[in-house]
Design a protein around this motif. Structure first.
Motif, PDB file in Angstrom:
ATOM      1  N   GLY A  47      28.112  43.599   2.343  1.00 28.20           N
ATOM      2  CA  GLY A  47      27.983  44.865   3.054  1.00 28.20           C
ATOM      3  C   GLY A  47      26.564  45.383   3.096  1.00 28.20           C
ATOM      4  N   ASP A  48      26.422  46.694   3.094  1.00 30.01           N
ATOM      5  CA  ASP A  48      25.139  47.380   3.265  1.00 30.01           C
ATOM      6  C   ASP A  48      24.169  47.021   2.139  1.00 30.01           C
ATOM      7  OD1 ASP A  48      23.021  49.070   3.727  1.00 30.01           O
ATOM      8  OD2 ASP A  48      24.178  50.925   3.491  1.00 30.01           O
ATOM      9  N   SER A  50      21.339  48.232   1.483  1.00 29.46           N
ATOM     10  CA  SER A  50      20.584  49.378   0.961  1.00 29.46           C
ATOM     11  C   SER A  50      21.346  50.124  -0.124  1.00 29.46           C
ATOM     12  CB  SER A  50      20.238  50.344   2.100  1.00 29.46           C
ATOM     13  OG  SER A  50      21.409  50.947   2.622  1.00 29.46           O
ATOM     14  N   ARG A  51      22.632  49.841  -0.252  1.00 22.93           N
ATOM     15  CA  ARG A  51      23.429  50.508  -1.279  1.00 22.93           C
ATOM     16  C   ARG A  51      23.079  49.953  -2.649  1.00 22.93           C
ATOM     17  NH1 ARG A  51      30.045  51.042  -1.915  1.00 22.93           N
ATOM     18  NH2 ARG A  51      29.937  52.136  -3.913  1.00 22.93           N
ATOM     19  N   LYS A  83      30.388  40.684   5.135  1.00 20.13           N
ATOM     20  CA  LYS A  83      31.533  41.595   5.071  1.00 20.13           C
ATOM     21  C   LYS A  83      32.825  40.836   4.788  1.00 20.13           C
ATOM     22  CE  LYS A  83      29.490  45.287   7.840  1.00 20.13           C
ATOM     23  NZ  LYS A  83      29.627  46.174   9.010  1.00 20.13           N
TER      24      LYS A  83
END
Length: 357
Positions: A47-48, A50-51, A83
């Motif tokens: 996923g993201d 930046s998390r 994902k």
């Protein structure tokens, strides 16, 4: 009377990596701390990128997100799913250890019938270090286990067994069902603890689940590709099964064993069956073509390495399954890219995994 001491199972502390795919903070590791803390963790963040994923203090780990995967693999990063938990196989590729244990972040420590916490990793290590019996079924299951042996009629010429490449563990509580079965049996829970380990016979396929799985990376690692799933792909939740079918065909060809049974983990959370049905929909139809394909797949005698076997299998996937759907042409190409990337990252034994966190 002199008591004989049983040698403890080797911990393989410096020979095993634990690979965890995740999109969330890894609080579940607190429960596993007594068993996992001595080992190195490879966390593959999906996923993201930046998390920020929080990992409990005291664990030795490295963490890779999608930016890291793109940086390390360049254009070949296209073979790693996004994902989808299939991204875990990137951890197999960058590891430099002999053994891999992979677990999902919704899997907790289970208890045996006596109420004792199950050290799943220790049981997997036992499974991998003992031979397998793929060529003749032993009706007492694992003959190398304390209190068991080969039964009458078992050929003496086969009692040395074969090297074990894969240890497939099971789950208490939430069973690993497909979406239709989840919908029909939404409240069903697995409460049966079967105290057994068995070798899956040569020529028999099985639905491999990646949430509690260990394997010998040196013996079978390049075949543990979890395919193209998730974002941009027409299918999901078939990543581990695809890897299992490919791996089993190659293990059968190379004379390696695959075990299933102990250890159990506690699978804590059922995924949404409606979301799962959307992911599985095409796969439910396709598997009626996939299973006969793998059941009839044969590899030439000159395929003597896992990489050679896998490339040959990719050609057969393209030629035969490409007729089922063009997705399999894309998948066959990704299989080749995966092997190329694996060989590039594993061309020497002294390449470090990456910066330790």
């Amino acid at each position: 009377m002199v008591e004989t001491s049983v040698a403890p199972t080797p911990l393989l502390k410096d020979e095993l990596d634990i690979v965890i795919p995740t999109i969330r903070n890894l609080d579940f590791l607190e429960m596993w701390r007594p068993f996992f803390q001595p080992y190195h963790l490879i966390i593959v963040q999906d996923g993201d990128p930046s998390r920020v994923i929080k990992v409990p203090e005291g664990f030795d780990y490295e963490l890779y997100n999608r930016n890291d995967i793109n940086r390390i693999l360049g254009p070949k990063a296209s073979c790693i799913s996004f994902k989808d938990s299939a991204c875990r196989c990137f951890g197999y590729m960058v590891s430099k250890k002999k053994y891999i244990y992979t677990i999902d972040d919704d899997c907790f420590v289970a208890k045996d019938p006596s109420g004792k916490d199950i050290n799943a990793l220790e049981q997997h290590i036992r499974n991998l270090l003992c031979p397998a019996t793929p060529f003749f079924f032993n009706t007492l299951y694992d003959p190398y286990r304390d209190g068991a042996d080969f039964v009458r009629g078992y050929p003496f010429s086969l009692r040395e067994g074969a090297p074990t490449a894969v240890s497939h563990g099971l789950w208490l509580n939430i069973p690993d069902y497909d979406a239709p079965t989840q919908l029909v049996k939404p409240r069903e829970r697995n409460t049966r603890y079967v105290d057994a380990v068995m070798t899956i016979p040569k020529g028999t396929l099985f639905p491999m689940c990646g949430m509690n799985l260990a394997f010998d990376r040196e013996l079978i690692g390049p075949a543990m590709y979890f395919g193209l799933m998730g974002d941009g792909q027409p299918i999901g939740r078939y990543d581990d099964m695809w890897a299992g079918w490919c791996t089993k065909v190659i293990c059968d060809h190379l004379g390696l064993g695959v075990k299933t049974g102990l250890p159990y983990i506690w699978h804590s959370k059922a995924s949404n069956p409606f979301v799962n049905l959307k992911k599985e929909y095409k796969g439910i139809y396709w598997q009626e073509e996939l299973i006969p394909f793998f059941q009839s797949a044969t590899l030439p005698k000159d395929c003597t390495t896992v990489q050679n076997c896998y490339i040959e299998l990719s050609k057969q996937v393209k030629a035969k399954l490409g007729k089922v759907d063009e997705y399999f042409i894309k998948l066959a190409d990704a299989m080749v890219t995966w092997i190329e990337a694996w060989d590039e990252l594993n061309s020497t034994s002294d390449i470090p995994n990456g910066p330790a966190k």
